[in-house]
Design a protein around this motif. Structure first.
Motif, short mmCIF file in Angstrom:
data_model
loop_
_atom_site.label_atom_id
_atom_site.label_comp_id
_atom_site.label_asym_id
_atom_site.label_seq_id
_atom_site.Cartn_x
_atom_site.Cartn_y
_atom_site.Cartn_z
N ASP A 31 56.15 95.96 90.88
CA ASP A 31 54.69 95.97 90.77
C ASP A 31 54.17 97.27 90.18
OD1 ASP A 31 55.34 97.61 92.86
OD2 ASP A 31 53.97 96.69 94.33
N LYS A 32 55.11 98.19 89.85
CA LYS A 32 54.72 99.45 89.23
C LYS A 32 55.13 99.47 87.77
CE LYS A 32 55.10 102.21 93.49
NZ LYS A 32 55.78 103.36 94.14
N ARG A 33 54.28 100.03 86.93
CA ARG A 33 54.59 100.15 85.51
C ARG A 33 55.67 101.21 85.32
NH1 ARG A 33 53.26 103.61 81.42
NH2 ARG A 33 52.98 102.75 79.31
N PHE A 34 56.69 100.90 84.54
CA PHE A 34 57.76 101.85 84.25
C PHE A 34 57.16 103.05 83.52
CE2 PHE A 34 61.17 103.06 81.11
CZ PHE A 34 61.95 103.76 82.02
N LYS A 35 57.39 104.26 84.06
CA LYS A 35 56.71 105.44 83.51
C LYS A 35 57.53 106.17 82.46
CE LYS A 35 58.15 108.93 86.90
NZ LYS A 35 57.69 110.01 87.78
N GLY A 36 58.80 105.80 82.30
CA GLY A 36 59.62 106.47 81.30
C GLY A 36 60.24 107.75 81.82
N ALA A 37 60.91 108.46 80.92
CA ALA A 37 61.66 109.66 81.29
C ALA A 37 60.74 110.87 81.45
CB ALA A 37 62.72 109.96 80.23
N ASP A 38 60.96 111.64 82.50
CA ASP A 38 60.23 112.91 82.69
C ASP A 38 60.79 114.01 81.79
OD1 ASP A 38 58.70 111.73 84.64
OD2 ASP A 38 59.87 112.53 86.32
N PHE A 39 61.95 113.78 81.21
CA PHE A 39 62.65 114.76 80.39
C PHE A 39 62.61 114.30 78.93
CE2 PHE A 39 65.37 111.57 82.23
CZ PHE A 39 66.04 111.04 81.13
N PRO A 40 62.69 115.23 77.98
CA PRO A 40 62.70 114.82 76.58
C PRO A 40 64.09 114.38 76.11
CG PRO A 40 62.69 117.20 76.72
CD PRO A 40 62.59 116.70 78.13
N TYR A 41 64.12 113.28 75.40
CA TYR A 41 65.28 112.88 74.61
C TYR A 41 65.16 113.58 73.27
CZ TYR A 41 67.77 109.04 76.99
OH TYR A 41 68.58 108.30 77.81
N LEU A 42 66.20 114.28 72.83
CA LEU A 42 66.18 114.99 71.55
C LEU A 42 67.00 114.22 70.51
CD1 LEU A 42 66.66 118.69 72.74
CD2 LEU A 42 64.55 117.36 72.51
N ALA A 52 74.40 96.62 63.95
CA ALA A 52 73.48 96.89 62.84
C ALA A 52 72.02 96.79 63.27
CB ALA A 52 73.77 95.92 61.69
N ASP A 53 71.70 95.87 64.16
CA ASP A 53 70.31 95.72 64.61
C ASP A 53 69.83 96.96 65.34
OD1 ASP A 53 70.06 93.23 63.50
OD2 ASP A 53 70.45 92.14 65.37
N GLY A 54 70.75 97.64 66.05
CA GLY A 54 70.36 98.80 66.84
C GLY A 54 69.95 100.00 66.02
N VAL A 55 70.44 100.09 64.79
CA VAL A 55 70.15 101.27 63.95
C VAL A 55 69.35 100.88 62.70
CG1 VAL A 55 72.14 102.59 64.74
CG2 VAL A 55 72.40 101.03 62.80
N LYS A 56 68.77 99.70 62.73
CA LYS A 56 67.98 99.24 61.59
C LYS A 56 66.79 100.16 61.37
CE LYS A 56 65.91 95.01 59.73
NZ LYS A 56 65.60 93.58 60.03
N GLY A 57 66.59 100.59 60.12
CA GLY A 57 65.46 101.45 59.79
C GLY A 57 65.67 102.92 60.09
N LEU A 58 66.92 103.31 60.42
CA LEU A 58 67.20 104.69 60.81
C LEU A 58 68.23 105.32 59.88
CD1 LEU A 58 67.56 104.24 64.68
CD2 LEU A 58 65.49 104.87 63.39
N LYS A 59 68.14 106.63 59.71
CA LYS A 59 69.14 107.42 58.99
C LYS A 59 69.70 108.46 59.95
CE LYS A 59 66.48 108.82 55.65
NZ LYS A 59 66.02 109.49 54.39
N PHE A 60 71.01 108.66 59.89
CA PHE A 60 71.67 109.63 60.76
C PHE A 60 72.24 110.74 59.89
CE2 PHE A 60 71.28 105.84 63.17
CZ PHE A 60 71.17 106.23 64.49
N GLY A 104 61.01 109.64 57.10
CA GLY A 104 61.93 110.74 56.86
C GLY A 104 61.89 111.80 57.93
N ARG A 105 61.27 111.50 59.05
CA ARG A 105 61.13 112.48 60.14
C ARG A 105 61.89 112.01 61.38
NH1 ARG A 105 54.67 113.12 60.19
NH2 ARG A 105 55.12 114.57 61.89
N PRO A 106 62.30 112.94 62.27
CA PRO A 106 62.99 112.54 63.50
C PRO A 106 62.15 111.56 64.32
CG PRO A 106 63.19 114.90 63.17
CD PRO A 106 62.20 114.41 62.15
N ILE A 107 62.82 110.57 64.90
CA ILE A 107 62.10 109.55 65.66
C ILE A 107 61.66 110.06 67.02
CG2 ILE A 107 63.27 107.66 64.48
CD1 ILE A 107 65.00 107.37 67.06
N LEU A 108 62.30 111.12 67.51
CA LEU A 108 61.91 111.78 68.75
C LEU A 108 61.96 113.28 68.51
CD1 LEU A 108 63.92 109.63 71.34
CD2 LEU A 108 61.43 109.63 71.05
#
Length: 600
Positions: free
Chosen positions: A178-189, A232-240, A199-203
């Motif tokens: 019944d609570k909305r998922f609030k996400g991570a308190d820490f940054p993913y880099l 392939a679906d997991g990295v669609k639209g991304l460059k590493f 052309g910019r980092p997604i996070l």
């Protein structure tokens, strides 16, 4: 906690005042190594801080949603003894990890907790069933400060990773409580993961930890080859991008902001010469030390980076690898599944704002299960297990003994391949064989009861732990020449240095000669299907999972199949096979893992 993009003028002014005060106490030739503990400001009578401040860096990597203690070999570590022997220790489980980390932080006013990626993905049912929200909640409670992304953070794509960072209910599954998922308190880099559109980092590419006048920057990257190990679906639209170039780029950005103490969180790793967590990685003997991608990465990252926290290989090591200037630099990894944590002391020099690298100390510590459980983690596990129980406790099969996932060819891998062949023949009777990638076999099955189900019972939750990716079973046509090429790709091309041996269904046999090199390690004349040689010009229908069918793990030939037929998910195929071929009175016997004859 967003990444710091601008210097903190107030904090820098305080630093400058400190430097000015310290300079008055210095001799003409040099500053004193440290101020006396009882030194006082002549004007205000207040204690001055020491020049050096020890900062505790606690780190771990590759948790993979293992909230409960992992079972079997996945839940043990090897410890070298003083007499040269070794012993195994049961380890892991966030109830114990929380207790160990909290105890380690005591009496350490300057303490940071960081991670090296793959916190989620390939997770057991308690986390994976809920798209890893339970793990993010647990990491928040662990007071994780920062982590890099890993390849498994992209299992469900960039949008799902963003949801884990910023919160919100799952787009199809909705909200689980019944609570909305609030996400991570820490940054993913994600410094080296760029949007193809912008052309910019997604996070955030980096983040700066601050306490009083101490500042330490963190840069986070995943392995450049993430598209080769994720669907392939997991990295669609991304460059590493390249790990070294990216870290060096942002090290300069941090330095321009006045941040001179820098730690790189890198989801790429190596293999130490010993599997023991307390192995001395800097031993001088022949064959000692560490090998693998992290060695070249470490040798080329700018000397301005003071320490590297790594991962991906699930190995345990604390090594010093020289930086480009030839100076030793600490490189660490804490195995996987929360079985270890690394405790590193970074000595911060207030005069320079940098880490005094000659003073860096580091060691891996076992997350033993002999300490008290953290009550808040016990409550968290109980709450999510209650939600998962109706699905997870259902029996799907019976085994007569452990089915391990260890070895070049593993009984568990063979069992999955047999299940996929049987499922494939149900879809299309012309299906000839099945191949399973070893990295997709995340655990084995244990005979001993894990809960109240009884010995030998395989539950849906246990099956989910083995195959958590929700890959589909795909059928494709290949020529015999292509099948032979697929087997050679196990030990050549991108897999030459670290072979990836496919797990075959029971009707495919051949010899793997590890005394040879490259593709020659597969003895072509030994390849047999149903006892007969493979005809290079004939057509064979092969069952694989969707990851392999897309050419994953360097198997480019598997991405060239024709006549595609997409079936159900791979866990359902395993469930159907176990249900059809085992019962309480007639459990299935683990495969003997003798389909590949290995010459060493």
């Amino acid at each position: 906690m967003p990444a710091t993009s601008q210097p903190d003028p107030g904090r820098r002014r305080r630093t400058y005042r400190l430097l000015a005060a310290a300079a008055t106490l210095a001799t003409a030739g040099a500053l004193a190594a440290a101020l006396p503990a009882d030194a006082h400001d002549a004007h205000h009578g207040k204690p001055l801080p020491s020049r050096y401040q020890d900062v505790q860096l606690l780190s771990f990597n590759d948790l993979h949603g293992n909230l409960e203690p992992p079972s079997g070999s996945s839940g043990r570590v090897t410890e070298l003894q003083a007499d040269g022997t070794s012993k195994t220790i049961d380890a892991g489980g966030v109830e114990y990890l929380a207790t160990h980390l909290r105890e380690a932080r005591k009496n350490n006013a300057y303490s940071i907790t960081a991670a090296g990626g793959d916190m989620v993905g390939a997770s057991p049912l308690i986390s994976g069933l809920f798209h890893d929200e339970p793990t993010i909640e647990a990491l928040n409670k662990l007071d994780l400060d920062v982590t890099s992304v890993g390849n498994h953070e992209f299992d469900e794509g960039a949008k799902e990773l963003a949801r884990l960072q910023y919160g919100g209910c799952h787009p199809t599954a909705g909200c689980y409580t019944d609570k909305r998922f609030k996400g991570a308190d820490f940054p993913y880099l994600a410094a080296n993961v760029l949007s193809e559109k912008t052309g910019r980092p997604i996070l955030a590419p980096y983040w700066v930890w601050k306490k009083k006048d101490v500042r330490i920057g963190f840069i986070g990257v995943t392995l450049e080859d993430t598209p080769g190990v994720v669907s392939a679906d997991g990295v669609k639209g991304l460059k590493f991008k390249d790990e070294v170039e990216t870290i060096n780029k942002y090290a300069k950005v941090l330095q321009r902001q006045g941040v001179k103490s820098i730690v790189a969180l890198i989801h790429e790793g190596g293999q130490p010469a010993s599997g023991a967590y307390n192995y001395n990685c800097d031993s001088p003997g022949a064959g000692d030390g560490i090998s693998g991608p992290i060695v070249d990465i470490a040798k080329n990252i700018s000397p301005s980076v003071d320490a590297l926290v790594t991962g991906h290989t699930h190995a345990a090591y604390v090594c010093t690898i020289p930086d480009p200037a030839g100076n030793p630099r600490m490189v660490t990894s804490a195995a996987s599944f929360g079985r270890l944590y690394t405790d590193t002391t970074l000595t911060y020099d207030r005069f320079t704002g940098d880490i005094a690298r000659t003073s860096v100390k580091s060691a891996n510590h076992v997350v033993t299960r002999t300490v008290a459980k953290a009550p808040d983690m016990t409550e968290l596990i109980s709450r999510w297990n209650t939600l998962a129980a109706p699905i997870g406790n259902r029996a799907i099969g019976y085994i007569s003994a452990d089915v391990p996932n260890t070895g070049t060819e593993s009984p568990m891998g063979d069992l999955i391949a047999d299940a996929q062949l049987a499922y494939g023949k149900g879809l299309d009777p012309e299906t000839d064989l099945a191949l399973m990638n070893p990295g997709g076999v995340r655990a084995g099955l244990t005979y001993a009861a894990k809960g109240s189900e009884g010995d030998g019972v395989v539950t849906y939750a246990e099956g989910f732990t083995v195959q958590p990716f929700s890959n589909t079973v795909n059928l494709q046509d290949f020529t015999g020449a292509q099948l032979i090429q697929v087997l050679k790709e196990q030990v050549s091309g991108s897999n030459a240095a670290a072979p990836k041996i496919l797990q075959p269904s029971a009707n495919l046999t051949y010899t793997l000669d590890l005394t040879k090199s490259g593709a020659d390690r597969v003895v072509t004349d030994s390849i047999r299907l149903n006892g007969a040689a493979v005809d290079p010009s004939a057509t064979y229908r092969i069952a694989t999972n969707s990851f392999l069918a897309g050419g994953g793990d360097g198997f480019t030939t598997l991405g060239q199949g024709t006549g595609d037929l997409v079936g159900t998910d791979d866990l359902t195929a395993l469930e159907q096979y176990l249900t059809a071929n085992s019962s309480a009175t007639s459990p299935i016997t683990p495969p003997a893992a003798n389909r590949i004859t290995i010459v060493q």
